[in-house]
Scaffold this active site. Structure first.
Site, short mmCIF file in Angstrom:
data_model
loop_
_atom_site.label_atom_id
_atom_site.label_comp_id
_atom_site.label_asym_id
_atom_site.label_seq_id
_atom_site.Cartn_x
_atom_site.Cartn_y
_atom_site.Cartn_z
N GLY A 21 0.82 -1.22 0.00
CA GLY A 21 0.00 0.00 0.00
C GLY A 21 0.85 1.26 0.00
N SER A 118 5.88 0.68 13.49
CA SER A 118 4.42 0.83 13.54
C SER A 118 3.98 1.34 14.91
CB SER A 118 3.75 -0.52 13.28
OG SER A 118 2.36 -0.44 13.54
N HIS A 120 1.86 0.01 16.44
CA HIS A 120 1.49 -1.17 17.21
C HIS A 120 2.60 -1.64 18.15
CE1 HIS A 120 -2.40 -1.30 15.39
NE2 HIS A 120 -1.80 -1.02 14.24
N TYR A 143 2.76 -8.90 15.41
CA TYR A 143 3.19 -7.89 14.43
C TYR A 143 3.92 -6.74 15.16
CZ TYR A 143 2.59 -3.84 11.35
OH TYR A 143 2.79 -2.70 10.61
C1 15L Z 1 -0.25 -0.69 10.75
O1 15L Z 1 0.85 -0.91 11.23
C2 15L Z 1 -0.72 -1.38 9.53
O2 15L Z 1 0.35 -1.75 8.68
C3 15L Z 1 -1.75 -0.58 8.75
O3 15L Z 1 -2.36 -1.43 7.82
C4 15L Z 1 -2.80 0.10 9.64
O4 15L Z 1 -3.71 -0.80 10.06
C5 15L Z 1 -2.12 0.82 10.77
O5 15L Z 1 -1.12 0.10 11.42
C6 15L Z 1 -3.10 1.34 11.84
O6 15L Z 1 -2.83 1.17 13.03
O7 15L Z 1 -4.10 1.93 11.47
#
Ligand code: 15L
Length: 272
Positions: A21, A118, A120, A143
């Protein structure tokens, strides 16, 4: 039109995850800042435009990644699994793959990596907390844990080998925020380009960690400690607020996706 003003032009940049993406977003944009853009992914990269080199390589293929980094000046590493998936997939692409990338950088003398980490990594902080990059990591699944590993790898390769990295804890980079959570986490594509270029061209970064977000009114992340990178977002999610709130279902405060910064990832992971 490039949105970042930088006097630096790179002879050869490598973009991994170029078919993903954000890879597709950055592919034409990064080309404006380099003579040659080397592109890598396991998914179809299409055909090479002028000044592009296509190298389909699996990140877990150590020899392949070693040759991928030969002759590049800097790397934008978006490659790997980008959502919560089975641990075995994440292990190969994100943990083994990122190790292979740093080892290849060391062997070829590559000095700067922009690592797509990220939000996350800190997804288990609550949405009523504001944190900065120095807050202890609280990943919200495998992840997020793999991105925490990548950030630790980046720190080690700086401390041990002086390879500089900016770890971008990317929020939600989409054309526009999809829901209420993304009013806080959203980053426009123009701001993504500004952030990546600032990370590639800031004179000294060591290993820096910065949250990837636009200049949103609602925010859970404080980037003050990363001001030396020179990223100044110019967009904001605010213009989408009315539309997002109008279509948002009533909030259920027993739902972890509503309580925690990681949103639905908190509810999903880990996948067995
Ligand atoms: C991410 O790390 C993902 O790659 C992306 O697809 C989104 O979902 C994003 O986090 C998010 O937290 O919105």
């Amino acid at each position: 039109m490039p949105v970042a003003s930088t006097p630096l032009r790179f002879p050869r940049l490598l973009l991994t995850g170029a078919a993903g993406g954000l890879g597709q977003v950055l592919r034409p944009r990064l080309k404006a800042y380099c003579d040659t853009l080397r592109l890598s992914d396991i998914a179809d990269l299409g055909s090479a435009a002028a000044g592009e080199e296509l190298r389909p390589v699996k990140l877990e293929d150590r020899a392949g990644v070693l040759s991928l980094l030969e002759g590049v000046n800097a790397v934008v590493h978006l490659g790997g699994v980008s959502t919560e998936q089975h641990f075995d997939l994440i292990l190969q692409a994100n943990i083994v793959g990122t190790y292979n990338l740093y080892e290849a950088a060391r062997k070829h003398g590559v000095r700067r990596i922009v690592f797509a980490s990220s939000n996350h990594v800190t997804g288990f902080y609550r949405q009523d907390e504001v944190i900065d990059a120095n807050a202890p990591m609280r990943p919200d699944g495998h992840y997020g844990i793999s991105k925490a590993y990548g950030e630790n790898l980046a720190q080690f390769y700086f401390d041990r080998y002086a390879i500089e990295t900016v770890s971008l804890r990317i929020g939600s980079s989409f054309p526009e925020p999809k829901d209420r959570r993304m009013l806080a986490t959203w980053m426009s594509y123009d701001d993504l380009e500004r952030l990546v270029m600032a990370s590639l061209t800031a004179p000294v970064v060591g290993h820096s960690v910065i949250y990837g977000m636009s200049d949103n009114t609602t925010t859970w992340w404080d980037n003050t400690s990363a001001r030396h990178i020179g990223y100044r977002p110019q967009d904001s999610s605010e213009k989408f607020r009315a539309a997002v709130e109008a279509r948002q279902a009533p909030l259920d405060f027993n739902d972890p996706a509503v309580l925690y910064q990681g949103g639905a990832f908190v509810r999903t992971g880990p996948i067995e």
